[in-house]
Design a protein around this motif. Structure first.
Motif, PDB file in Angstrom:
ATOM      1  N   GLN A  29      81.789  78.517  19.665  1.00 40.41           N
ATOM      2  CA  GLN A  29      81.915  79.936  19.314  1.00 40.41           C
ATOM      3  C   GLN A  29      81.111  80.268  18.061  1.00 40.41           C
ATOM      4  O   GLN A  29      80.415  81.284  18.013  1.00 40.41           O
ATOM      5  N   SER A  30      81.212  79.422  17.036  1.00 35.49           N
ATOM      6  CA  SER A  30      80.491  79.725  15.792  1.00 35.49           C
ATOM      7  C   SER A  30      78.984  79.634  15.986  1.00 35.49           C
ATOM      8  O   SER A  30      78.228  80.438  15.429  1.00 35.49           O
ATOM      9  N   ASN A  31      78.536  78.691  16.792  1.00 39.13           N
ATOM     10  CA  ASN A  31      77.099  78.601  17.079  1.00 39.13           C
ATOM     11  C   ASN A  31      76.619  79.806  17.880  1.00 39.13           C
ATOM     12  O   ASN A  31      75.549  80.351  17.611  1.00 39.13           O
ATOM     13  N   ARG A  32      77.411  80.239  18.844  1.00 38.52           N
ATOM     14  CA  ARG A  32      77.018  81.414  19.640  1.00 38.52           C
ATOM     15  C   ARG A  32      76.960  82.674  18.781  1.00 38.52           C
ATOM     16  O   ARG A  32      76.069  83.514  18.958  1.00 38.52           O
ATOM     17  N   LEU A  33      77.898  82.810  17.850  1.00 36.93           N
ATOM     18  CA  LEU A  33      77.851  83.966  16.961  1.00 36.93           C
ATOM     19  C   LEU A  33      76.611  83.896  16.070  1.00 36.93           C
ATOM     20  O   LEU A  33      75.949  84.908  15.832  1.00 36.93           O
ATOM     21  N   LEU A  62      77.294  79.043  12.108  1.00 37.85           N
ATOM     22  CA  LEU A  62      76.473  80.244  11.907  1.00 37.85           C
ATOM     23  C   LEU A  62      75.159  79.877  11.218  1.00 37.85           C
ATOM     24  O   LEU A  62      74.085  80.355  11.597  1.00 37.85           O
ATOM     25  N   PHE A  63      75.260  79.018  10.199  1.00 36.86           N
ATOM     26  CA  PHE A  63      74.078  78.660   9.408  1.00 36.86           C
ATOM     27  C   PHE A  63      73.096  77.785  10.184  1.00 36.86           C
ATOM     28  O   PHE A  63      71.980  77.568   9.724  1.00 36.86           O
ATOM     29  N   ASN A  64      73.496  77.288  11.359  1.00 35.04           N
ATOM     30  CA  ASN A  64      72.525  76.603  12.214  1.00 35.04           C
ATOM     31  C   ASN A  64      71.480  77.574  12.746  1.00 35.04           C
ATOM     32  O   ASN A  64      70.436  77.150  13.242  1.00 35.04           O
ATOM     33  N   HIS A  65      71.759  78.875  12.641  1.00 37.17           N
ATOM     34  CA  HIS A  65      70.905  79.886  13.270  1.00 37.17           C
ATOM     35  C   HIS A  65      70.398  80.974  12.324  1.00 37.17           C
ATOM     36  O   HIS A  65      69.463  81.684  12.671  1.00 37.17           O
ATOM     37  N   ILE A  66      71.032  81.131  11.196  1.00 36.69           N
ATOM     38  CA  ILE A  66      70.620  82.187  10.261  1.00 36.69           C
ATOM     39  C   ILE A  66      70.492  81.613   8.858  1.00 36.69           C
ATOM     40  O   ILE A  66      71.092  80.587   8.541  1.00 36.69           O
ATOM     41  N   GLU A  67      69.708  82.289   8.060  1.00 36.82           N
ATOM     42  CA  GLU A  67      69.628  81.961   6.640  1.00 36.82           C
ATOM     43  C   GLU A  67      70.496  82.946   5.898  1.00 36.82           C
ATOM     44  O   GLU A  67      70.511  84.146   6.216  1.00 36.82           O
TER      45      GLU A  67
END
Length: 155
Positions: A29-33, A62-67
């Motif tokens: 869920q956190s990665n998808r968000l 979340l930080f796997n995908h955004i800065e």
């Protein structure tokens, strides 16, 4: 005027030795968000999270995908003390516990929360105290010139 984006942590590990850890679904869920925020090119000027492991692990996904800026930790965003409230509620209604069956929990949770809001239970933190700390934490988190990400709990 600032904007606040509230995120409830991913699914915790109900029934596991460490409830505070995210379940495999919670990590997903956190990665998808994070992917969703990335697709929208969502940027945050401030990040604040509660002090629980599930808050930290949600942000990691979340930080796997955004800065984003380094998160600040504010314990006022932590969960209510459900276990104590449940014990007090079960004592009030004369029932054995804990409530582990989903159907039983879904019936009793609104009643438990109502008893807490009415002040019949809550020897630790009152509902008014909990509400005040949560609202203060969110209010203090606001970046008046940007967008703040707040990761907290549902309760």
């Amino acid at each position: 005027m600032g904007e606040v984006v509230l995120v409830r942590h991913g699914q915790a590990s109900h029934g596991a030795a460490d409830y505070d850890a995210l379940s495999p679904l919670g990590h997903d869920q956190s990665n998808r968000l994070g992917e969703y925020f990335q697709r929208l090119d969502t940027r945050f000027t401030r990040v604040v999270r509660g002090g629980l492991r599930r808050h930290r692990e949600t942000l990691e996904g979340l930080f796997n995908h955004i800065e984003a800026p380094e998160p600040e930790v504010d314990g006022r965003l932590d969960e209510l003390d459900y276990d104590t409230l449940e014990r007090e509620y079960l004592r009030e209604i004369g029932a054995e516990g804990p409530m582990r069956e989903r159907g039983e929990w879904l019936v009793h949770l609104p009643r438990l929360l109502d008893a807490w809001m009415q002040g019949r239970i809550g020897s630790g933190e009152s509902f008014a105290g909990f509400s005040a700390r949560a609202w203060a934490a969110v209010s203090d988190a606001v970046d008046p010139t940007g967008r703040t990400l707040v990761v907290t709990s549902g309760g």
